[in-house]
Design an enzyme around this catalytic site. Structure first.
Site, PDB file in Angstrom:
ATOM      1  CD  GLU A 141      -3.265  -0.851   1.843  1.00 64.96           C
ATOM      2  OE1 GLU A 141      -3.803   0.252   1.694  1.00 64.96           O
ATOM      3  OE2 GLU A 141      -3.751  -1.760   2.540  1.00 64.96           O
ATOM      4  CD  GLU A 156      -3.615  -2.197   9.267  1.00 62.59           C
ATOM      5  OE1 GLU A 156      -2.788  -3.135   9.177  1.00 62.59           O
ATOM      6  OE2 GLU A 156      -4.301  -1.803   8.304  1.00 62.59           O
TER       7      GLU A 156
HETATM    8  C1  BGC Z   1      -5.171   1.219   4.879  1.00 61.27           C
HETATM    9  C2  BGC Z   1      -5.751   2.179   5.870  1.00 61.27           C
HETATM   10  C3  BGC Z   1      -6.804   2.948   5.139  1.00 61.27           C
HETATM   11  C4  BGC Z   1      -7.860   1.947   4.798  1.00 61.27           C
HETATM   12  C5  BGC Z   1      -9.131   2.443   4.248  1.00 61.27           C
HETATM   13  C6  BGC Z   1      -6.246   0.251   4.541  1.00 61.27           C
HETATM   14  O1  BGC Z   1      -5.863  -0.778   3.761  1.00 61.27           O
HETATM   15  O2  BGC Z   1      -4.012   0.626   5.340  1.00 61.27           O
HETATM   16  O3  BGC Z   1      -4.942   2.758   6.739  1.00 61.27           O
HETATM   17  O4  BGC Z   1      -7.261   4.078   5.737  1.00 61.27           O
HETATM   18  O5  BGC Z   1      -7.362   0.898   4.013  1.00 61.27           O
HETATM   19  O6  BGC Z   1     -10.075   1.857   4.956  1.00 61.27           O
END
Ligand code: BGC
Length: 720
Positions: free
Chosen positions: A341, A600
């Site tokens: 990401e 996270e």
């Molecule tokens: C990310 C988040 C992001 C989210 C959206 C994820 O995969 O890592 O931090 O805000 O997607 O819901």
């Protein structure tokens, strides 16, 4: 700015291979100064006679490339002599790599060629000057950088002795997207020697650098031509002590280096990794852990804020927040630096923006990113969920609202109206977008969204908490409209339309949402002043916290507002209980589990050593996501009580209203502001007396136990 140069690229397709472009700079006169202006489609590293120019890592950075591509200018006077060779390697970077293929592997991958544009101005002592541009007089070759990708890492072949240079083609002359460097440059910062070298139960040789960072490793080896150094990255070990890479998902994050003869040093040129551990998959026999160092790479933001307390674990939490900011402030505010990401998710940025502005000077960093947001905002006002927009989706409540919340926070922290000036139109467009797309007038309904992302009250199998999504959306609709009104007033704009809209949203919200059933619903209603009776909602919040076993159940959207909501309604003691709680779920739980950055998930690694989630989702488990680090803003503005009123933006006025709690012996917050140093600290002595120390560079108010005192610039001590 580059005016005449032409875009050049290799004259044949080279797949994953990264090109090196070359030009000899010949001049007969005495040189007085020379400047290189340069940018690329990809990321570049420039050299003169083999010496690297400048210290900007991953230049030209990440912007909304279609309309905004930053140009860097380097003074190269000291590097040049007649006949010097200027060479430039262009790696894929964000422009060409498979980042674009986030939602699956992109078949168009690598089809766009690497392109370079540069202008060199040579000024001579006799007052004349000459400009050398990229054009068809340049050559290119396949460089030793066999492949380079933001997610996958680098493959470099140092054994290649002779490069075959060929003529470039001129691929275009469109310079419209070029802009001057706007953001902070990205630089190398701290470096770490391994704190441990060990062999895991499954036989892997692993280096531990002790800190989860974003950057890369540099190593020195004495090797024979053809020897290979192959390295992999991990943030953590699994419960058996083995190297754990599943949470990188498809990001390979490896270095594959082919040696030449002799002693040699290498570090990646055009990529970065998020890691604490390095696995030596292969290395020349006599390699030594002492010859490895990990280098942290992030935007050159200046540290401005410091938090310190009498509690060791809390101090570690503060350090973890600072590190997650460094690690995720690599040119854009990213969600995480390790898996596939590493994108500018707007929701994460909004929840952390206030904390970020306490800890570091983020004005320039966010100004650039917000210009990208503006550039990528859809015609109809929709704000993409990631900026720069590479996924083409947006409009999620709490994510798109970054368009209003981030500029406002930056304005309050630095006091520069320009950020509001730049973004005001975007704010209005966003509010208008909600108004025109909602399915219920004056609420925000009918929108698919991320809800209270990753909240602990999520139903089984869902990543979204149970909080009412339309309530969340409507709360943000109100808040964004309110900030648009405030910003417009500061800019002397006519905001009557938005003021009326705000009143109606508020009224409709109050009519519609009379019950608040989750911690997040309560937290938003209280913080955005939406509830008829905040006090009552505060009682409800306390009830919900107690019902959850005196713990939080919130996710990305609720967590940043939770402790504030408790304090605002007279429950600061409970806010402290949540902050100081060590059992799962809590901030200090991850500290107890050995975290060096913010996770996270509240249960990224559980007490029994297992990882968050079940098989299907367990790959989405980052150990470096700053969102929950937003708790630092409560420590600054409530526990230590440093607040900037709307009419004191940039700390021109300050309100100090500390709320000490004797479960801590000592707490100190310090910020280097544009006005000077701000300090608020308190401590309890052995007899239980409370001492408060305040340092203010501006006129301030000090509020304690319901009493308000005016302060002039200076230092003050109060005892209770
Ligand atoms: C990310 C988040 C992001 C989210 C959206 C994820 O995969 O890592 O931090 O805000 O997607 O819901």
């Amino acid at each position: 700015m580059i005016k005449k140069a032409l875009w050049i690229s290799p004259n044949e397709a080279i797949g994953h291979r990264c090109p090196i472009f070359r030009k000899n700079l010949n001049f007969q006169k005495e040189l007085s100064s020379a400047v290189l202006q340069i940018t690329a489609k990809g990321v570049y590293v420039a050299f003169i006679d083999g010496r690297r120019i400048g210290d900007f890592i991953l230049a030209p950075g990440w912007t909304s490339y279609k309309t905004r591509l930053q140009v860097q200018a380097y003074d190269i006077t000291g590097f040049l002599k007649n006949g010097s060779e200027l060479s430039v390697i262009v790696g894929h970077g964000w422009y060409r790599g498979r980042l674009k293929g986030f939602w699956g592997r992109n078949p168009e991958l690598y089809k766009e060629p690497a392109e370079l544009v540069a202008e060199i101005t040579l000024n001579f002592s006799d007052g004349t000057s000459e400009t050398v541009i990229t054009d068809n007089s340049w050559n290119w070759a396949e460089s030793p950088l066999i492949s380079s990708d933001i997610y996958d890492g680098e493959h470099y072949d140092a054994s290649l002795e002779v490069l075959k240079f060929k003529p470039v083609i001129v691929s275009g002359n469109n310079l419209k997207a070029l802009i001057e460097q706007e953001g902070e440059t990205v630089k190398e910062h701290e470096s770490f020697k391994p704190i441990d070298f060990f062999v895991t139960p499954s036989g892997e040789k692993v280096l531990d650098f002790g800190q989860n960072i974003t950057g890369y490793v540099e190593f020195t080896v004495n090797a024979k031509k053809g020897d290979r150094v192959h390295l992999s990255c991990a943030e953590t070990l699994d419960s058996n002590g083995n190297f754990y890479t599943i949470n990188y998902r498809s990001a390979l994050s490896e270095i594959n280096y082919i040696c030449k003869d002799g002693i040699q040093t290498y570090k990646p040129l055009c990529t970065f990794f998020g890691f604490r551990y390095i696995r030596i998959d292969s290395a020349p026999e006599d390699f030594s852990p002492d010859n490895f160092r990990a280098i942290a790479v992030y935007s050159d933001i200046k540290r401005t804020g410091y938090l310190h307390s009498s509690d060791r674990k809390l101090n570690k939490l503060f350090s973890n927040i600072v590190w997650s900011q460094k690690d995720n402030f690599l040119d854009v505010p990213t969600d995480c630096p390790q898996r596939d990401e590493r994108m500018g998710w707007s929701g994460d940025a909004h929840v952390f923006a206030k904390t970020a502005g306490f800890l570091f000077d983020t004005e320039k960093f966010f100004s650039k990113w917000l210009n990208d947001l503006k550039a990528d905002q859809f015609e109809d006002g929709m704000v993409p969920n990631v900026i720069p927009d590479i996924i083409g989706e947006g409009g999620s409540p709490g994510w798109g609202d970054a368009v209003c919340i981030c500029p406002w926070q930056i304005y309050l922290a630095y006091g520069n109206k320009q950020i509001l000036e730049n973004q005001f139109e975007s704010m209005c467009k966003w509010v208008d977008y909600i108004t025109s797309t909602t399915t219920t007038e004056f609420l925000w309904t009918g929108r698919s969204q991320y809800g209270d992302w990753l909240a602990l009250d999520a139903p089984k199998g869902s990543l979204k908490g149970i909080s009412n999504e339309e309530l969340i959306a409507s709360a943000f609709y109100a808040y964004s409209t309110e900030l648009t009104v405030k910003s417009g007033k500061i800019l002397d704009r006519d905001v009557e339309r938005y003021e009326n809209l705000y009143r109606k949203i508020l009224q409709k919200f109050r009519e519609t949402y009379t019950e608040f059933n989750t911690q997040t619903e309560c937290a938003l209603a209280i913080n955005f002043n939406l509830a008829d009776d905040s006090q009552k909602v505060g009682e409800r919040l306390v009830e919900l916290v107690k019902k959850a076993g005196n713990s939080l159940t919130t996710g990305f959207i609720g967590t940043p507002y939770l402790l504030h909501a408790l304090s605002k309604t007279g429950h600061t003691d409970i806010a402290y209980s949540l902050l100081l709680r060590e059992e799962y779920p809590s901030w200090l739980f991850s500290v107890k589990q050995g975290a060096t950055t913010i996770w996270e998930h509240w249960d990224g690694i559980r007490s029994d050593g297992s990882f968050w989630g079940k098989e299907a989702n367990s790959r989405m488990n980052s150990f470096n996501h700053y969102a929950y680090g937003a708790v630092a803003d409560w420590v600054y503005s409530v526990a230590c009580g440093i607040n900037v009123p709307d009419d004191g933006a940039g700390y021109k006025k300050i309100i100090f209203a500390p709320r000490p709690d004797n479960r801590l012996k000592y707490l100190c917050a310090q910020i280097e502001t544009r006005q000077g140093t701000v300090v608020s600290s308190w401590s309890y002595n052995e007899n239980g007396a409370l001492n408060i120390h305040i340092k203010t560079p501006s006129p301030a108010k000090f509020i304690m136990s319901g009493k308000s005192i005016s302060l002039e610039k200076g230092e003050y001590n109060f005892t209770y």
